[in-house]
Motif scaffolding. Structure first.
Motif, PDB file in Angstrom:
ATOM      1  N   ASP A  86       0.848  -1.184   0.000  1.00  0.00           N
ATOM      2  CA  ASP A  86       0.000   0.000   0.000  1.00  0.00           C
ATOM      3  C   ASP A  86       0.888   1.240   0.000  1.00  0.00           C
ATOM      4  O   ASP A  86       2.097   1.152  -0.189  1.00  0.00           O
ATOM      5  CB  ASP A  86      -0.951  -0.010   1.204  1.00  0.00           C
ATOM      6  CG  ASP A  86      -0.209   0.196   2.524  1.00  0.00           C
ATOM      7  OD1 ASP A  86       1.042   0.124   2.552  1.00  0.00           O
ATOM      8  OD2 ASP A  86      -0.891   0.437   3.543  1.00  0.00           O
ATOM      9  N   THR A  87       0.300   2.409   0.205  1.00  0.00           N
ATOM     10  CA  THR A  87       1.084   3.642   0.164  1.00  0.00           C
ATOM     11  C   THR A  87       2.148   3.677   1.264  1.00  0.00           C
ATOM     12  O   THR A  87       3.244   4.201   1.061  1.00  0.00           O
ATOM     13  CB  THR A  87       0.179   4.875   0.297  1.00  0.00           C
ATOM     14  OG1 THR A  87      -0.611   4.772   1.497  1.00  0.00           O
ATOM     15  CG2 THR A  87      -0.757   4.989  -0.897  1.00  0.00           C
ATOM     16  N   HIS A  88       1.819   3.133   2.439  1.00  0.00           N
ATOM     17  CA  HIS A  88       2.779   3.120   3.544  1.00  0.00           C
ATOM     18  C   HIS A  88       3.994   2.248   3.207  1.00  0.00           C
ATOM     19  O   HIS A  88       5.144   2.659   3.395  1.00  0.00           O
ATOM     20  CB  HIS A  88       2.118   2.600   4.826  1.00  0.00           C
ATOM     21  CG  HIS A  88       1.002   3.451   5.325  1.00  0.00           C
ATOM     22  ND1 HIS A  88       1.155   4.776   5.685  1.00  0.00           N
ATOM     23  CD2 HIS A  88      -0.308   3.176   5.539  1.00  0.00           C
ATOM     24  CE1 HIS A  88       0.002   5.267   6.087  1.00  0.00           C
ATOM     25  NE2 HIS A  88      -0.901   4.320   6.004  1.00  0.00           N
ATOM     26  N   ILE A  89       3.730   1.052   2.736  1.00  0.00           N
ATOM     27  CA  ILE A  89       4.823   0.123   2.439  1.00  0.00           C
ATOM     28  C   ILE A  89       5.642   0.614   1.248  1.00  0.00           C
ATOM     29  O   ILE A  89       6.868   0.486   1.237  1.00  0.00           O
ATOM     30  CB  ILE A  89       4.268  -1.301   2.199  1.00  0.00           C
ATOM     31  CG1 ILE A  89       3.675  -1.838   3.505  1.00  0.00           C
ATOM     32  CG2 ILE A  89       5.363  -2.232   1.677  1.00  0.00           C
ATOM     33  CD1 ILE A  89       3.042  -3.203   3.395  1.00  0.00           C
ATOM     34  N   PHE A  90       4.967   1.208   0.276  1.00  0.00           N
ATOM     35  CA  PHE A  90       5.684   1.776  -0.870  1.00  0.00           C
ATOM     36  C   PHE A  90       6.660   2.857  -0.400  1.00  0.00           C
ATOM     37  O   PHE A  90       7.825   2.892  -0.813  1.00  0.00           O
ATOM     38  CB  PHE A  90       4.681   2.360  -1.871  1.00  0.00           C
ATOM     39  CG  PHE A  90       5.301   2.889  -3.131  1.00  0.00           C
ATOM     40  CD1 PHE A  90       5.634   2.036  -4.171  1.00  0.00           C
ATOM     41  CD2 PHE A  90       5.559   4.251  -3.279  1.00  0.00           C
ATOM     42  CE1 PHE A  90       6.215   2.523  -5.342  1.00  0.00           C
ATOM     43  CE2 PHE A  90       6.134   4.745  -4.444  1.00  0.00           C
ATOM     44  CZ  PHE A  90       6.469   3.880  -5.474  1.00  0.00           C
ATOM     45  N   ARG A  91       6.189   3.725   0.499  1.00  0.00           N
ATOM     46  CA  ARG A  91       7.021   4.805   1.024  1.00  0.00           C
ATOM     47  C   ARG A  91       8.190   4.262   1.851  1.00  0.00           C
ATOM     48  O   ARG A  91       9.341   4.662   1.654  1.00  0.00           O
ATOM     49  CB  ARG A  91       6.166   5.737   1.893  1.00  0.00           C
ATOM     50  CG  ARG A  91       6.940   6.890   2.525  1.00  0.00           C
ATOM     51  CD  ARG A  91       6.025   7.844   3.251  1.00  0.00           C
ATOM     52  NE  ARG A  91       5.351   7.256   4.397  1.00  0.00           N
ATOM     53  CZ  ARG A  91       4.074   6.930   4.449  1.00  0.00           C
ATOM     54  NH1 ARG A  91       3.296   7.117   3.406  1.00  0.00           N
ATOM     55  NH2 ARG A  91       3.541   6.413   5.545  1.00  0.00           N
ATOM     56  N   VAL A  92       7.913   3.353   2.761  1.00  0.00           N
ATOM     57  CA  VAL A  92       8.947   2.797   3.631  1.00  0.00           C
ATOM     58  C   VAL A  92      10.004   2.058   2.816  1.00  0.00           C
ATOM     59  O   VAL A  92      11.210   2.183   3.061  1.00  0.00           O
ATOM     60  CB  VAL A  92       8.332   1.861   4.692  1.00  0.00           C
ATOM     61  CG1 VAL A  92       9.412   1.076   5.425  1.00  0.00           C
ATOM     62  CG2 VAL A  92       7.503   2.661   5.688  1.00  0.00           C
ATOM     63  N   SER A  93       9.572   1.292   1.846  1.00  0.00           N
ATOM     64  CA  SER A  93      10.503   0.505   1.030  1.00  0.00           C
ATOM     65  C   SER A  93      11.474   1.399   0.273  1.00  0.00           C
ATOM     66  O   SER A  93      12.663   1.087   0.161  1.00  0.00           O
ATOM     67  CB  SER A  93       9.732  -0.381   0.054  1.00  0.00           C
ATOM     68  OG  SER A  93       8.919  -1.307   0.746  1.00  0.00           O
ATOM     69  N   CYS A  95       7.372   6.109  10.204  1.00  0.00           N
ATOM     70  CA  CYS A  95       7.898   6.618   8.931  1.00  0.00           C
ATOM     71  C   CYS A  95       6.760   7.265   8.143  1.00  0.00           C
ATOM     72  O   CYS A  95       6.428   6.856   7.033  1.00  0.00           O
ATOM     73  CB  CYS A  95       8.537   5.479   8.147  1.00  0.00           C
ATOM     74  SG  CYS A  95       9.571   6.038   6.779  1.00  0.00           S
ATOM     75  N   VAL A  96       6.159   8.281   8.760  1.00  0.00           N
ATOM     76  CA  VAL A  96       4.960   8.910   8.198  1.00  0.00           C
ATOM     77  C   VAL A  96       5.317   9.771   6.990  1.00  0.00           C
ATOM     78  O   VAL A  96       6.478  10.126   6.777  1.00  0.00           O
ATOM     79  CB  VAL A  96       4.228   9.746   9.275  1.00  0.00           C
ATOM     80  CG1 VAL A  96       3.673   8.833  10.355  1.00  0.00           C
ATOM     81  CG2 VAL A  96       5.162  10.782   9.894  1.00  0.00           C
ATOM     82  N   ALA A  97       4.306  10.138   6.223  1.00  0.00           N
ATOM     83  CA  ALA A  97       4.541  10.750   4.915  1.00  0.00           C
ATOM     84  C   ALA A  97       5.264  12.089   4.985  1.00  0.00           C
ATOM     85  O   ALA A  97       6.307  12.271   4.364  1.00  0.00           O
ATOM     86  CB  ALA A  97       3.216  10.898   4.179  1.00  0.00           C
ATOM     87  N   ARG A  98       4.722  13.035   5.714  1.00  0.00           N
ATOM     88  CA  ARG A  98       5.247  14.395   5.646  1.00  0.00           C
ATOM     89  C   ARG A  98       6.553  14.576   6.418  1.00  0.00           C
ATOM     90  O   ARG A  98       7.473  15.224   5.936  1.00  0.00           O
ATOM     91  CB  ARG A  98       4.196  15.387   6.157  1.00  0.00           C
ATOM     92  CG  ARG A  98       2.988  15.488   5.242  1.00  0.00           C
ATOM     93  CD  ARG A  98       2.075  16.619   5.659  1.00  0.00           C
ATOM     94  NE  ARG A  98       0.941  16.749   4.752  1.00  0.00           N
ATOM     95  CZ  ARG A  98       0.001  17.690   4.872  1.00  0.00           C
ATOM     96  NH1 ARG A  98       0.078  18.579   5.856  1.00  0.00           N
ATOM     97  NH2 ARG A  98      -1.004  17.745   4.022  1.00  0.00           N
ATOM     98  N   LYS A  99       6.606  14.034   7.612  1.00  0.00           N
ATOM     99  CA  LYS A  99       7.791  14.245   8.444  1.00  0.00           C
ATOM    100  C   LYS A  99       8.071  12.981   9.253  1.00  0.00           C
ATOM    101  O   LYS A  99       7.518  12.791  10.324  1.00  0.00           O
ATOM    102  CB  LYS A  99       7.587  15.437   9.377  1.00  0.00           C
ATOM    103  CG  LYS A  99       8.865  15.906  10.054  1.00  0.00           C
ATOM    104  CD  LYS A  99       8.604  17.185  10.834  1.00  0.00           C
ATOM    105  CE  LYS A  99       9.885  17.692  11.467  1.00  0.00           C
ATOM    106  NZ  LYS A  99       9.651  18.937  12.247  1.00  0.00           N
ATOM    107  N   PRO A 100       8.919  12.110   8.738  1.00  0.00           N
ATOM    108  CA  PRO A 100       9.186  10.851   9.447  1.00  0.00           C
ATOM    109  C   PRO A 100       9.761  11.100  10.836  1.00  0.00           C
ATOM    110  O   PRO A 100      10.530  12.034  11.047  1.00  0.00           O
ATOM    111  CB  PRO A 100      10.206  10.155   8.536  1.00  0.00           C
ATOM    112  CG  PRO A 100      10.822  11.245   7.718  1.00  0.00           C
ATOM    113  CD  PRO A 100       9.735  12.258   7.522  1.00  0.00           C
ATOM    114  N   ARG A 101       9.353  10.248  11.780  1.00  0.00           N
ATOM    115  CA  ARG A 101       9.792  10.396  13.168  1.00  0.00           C
ATOM    116  C   ARG A 101      11.054   9.556  13.391  1.00  0.00           C
ATOM    117  O   ARG A 101      11.053   8.572  14.125  1.00  0.00           O
ATOM    118  CB  ARG A 101       8.663   9.961  14.099  1.00  0.00           C
ATOM    119  CG  ARG A 101       7.384  10.760  13.867  1.00  0.00           C
ATOM    120  CD  ARG A 101       6.259  10.367  14.803  1.00  0.00           C
ATOM    121  NE  ARG A 101       5.096  11.209  14.564  1.00  0.00           N
ATOM    122  CZ  ARG A 101       3.941  10.779  14.064  1.00  0.00           C
ATOM    123  NH1 ARG A 101       3.803   9.504  13.730  1.00  0.00           N
ATOM    124  NH2 ARG A 101       2.929  11.610  13.875  1.00  0.00           N
TER     125      ARG A 101
END
Length: 211
Positions: free
Chosen positions: A138-145, A187-193
């Motif tokens: 999904d969008t989360h896994i795509f971003r994290v990867s 690892c959120v979209a705008r500002k990863p923690r």
């Protein structure tokens, strides 16, 4: 990211959450399938709120089909794209009854023939309900990867294929849940923690945030 790093990364995720689970509420494979179909472009929290009322009155293909499109809409109208989803779900229930004796099939080909079920939805059901080592991106896994460099790719399918190749086999079964939770809460979209991330030192993201 090299193999040694990937092994250490997933070992940490496993140690922190040995038995990860979806945040969708369900009591049967059919309930999971309906929840995942509803979750497209919607939050798990929003889906759970709707399905709590829906499943209390109808939680089998026959029962939901009996509601009809308009009846089903009254339960899912708070969810995005509910008109299309209601139509797909009623057709999906009919297909399960006529072609699968009311049971959710345990293979990708049959799942993807169901109305409203694409590759990602099929992968979620295969992994979560049938415990098959597949990867729903999904969008989360795509971003994290891509951010971490675990499995970079320009398309969802490319990332899926790379994850299947690069995730060490012992971790593959639960990797979907670990990565989606990482993307949803850290690892959120705008500002990863990055400062509170347990894999921060292994991650190869160039623009880490620590505020």
């Amino acid at each position: 990211m090299n193999l040694a790093k990937r092994k250490q990364l997933f070992a940490r995720l496993q140690a922190a959450n040995p038995h990860p689970k979806t945040e969708l509420n369900y009591q049967s494979t059919f309930e999971l399938l309906i929840a995942v179909v509803l979750s497209a472009q919607a939050t798990d929290k929003g889906v759970n709120k709707a399905t709590e009322k829906l499943f209390a009155v109808a939680n089998t293909p026959a029962q939901i089909k009996a509601l009809g499109v308009d009846g089903l809409k009254t339960y899912i109208k708070t969810i995005g794209l509910y008109h299309t989803k209601a139509e797909n779900i009623i057709r999906l229930c009919q297909q399960l009854l006529t072609e699968h004796q009311g049971q959710v099939p345990d293979n990708r080909v049959a799942l993807e023939k169901l109305p409203g079920v694409g590759r990602k939805t099929a992968n979620v059901v295969l992994n979560t309900a049938f415990r098959q080592p597949v990867m729903a991106v999904d969008t989360h896994i795509f971003r994290v990867s891509n951010r971490t460099k675990i499995a970079p790719g320009k398309t969802v399918r490319e990332v899926e294929d790379q994850l299947m190749k690069k995730i060490p086999t012992p971790f593959l079964l639960d990797a979907h849940h670990w990565l989606i939770l990482l993307g949803r809460y850290t690892c959120v979209a705008r500002k990863p923690r990055c400062g509170s991330c347990i894999i921060e030192d292994l991650c190869e993201y160039q623009d880490k945030q620590y505020e």
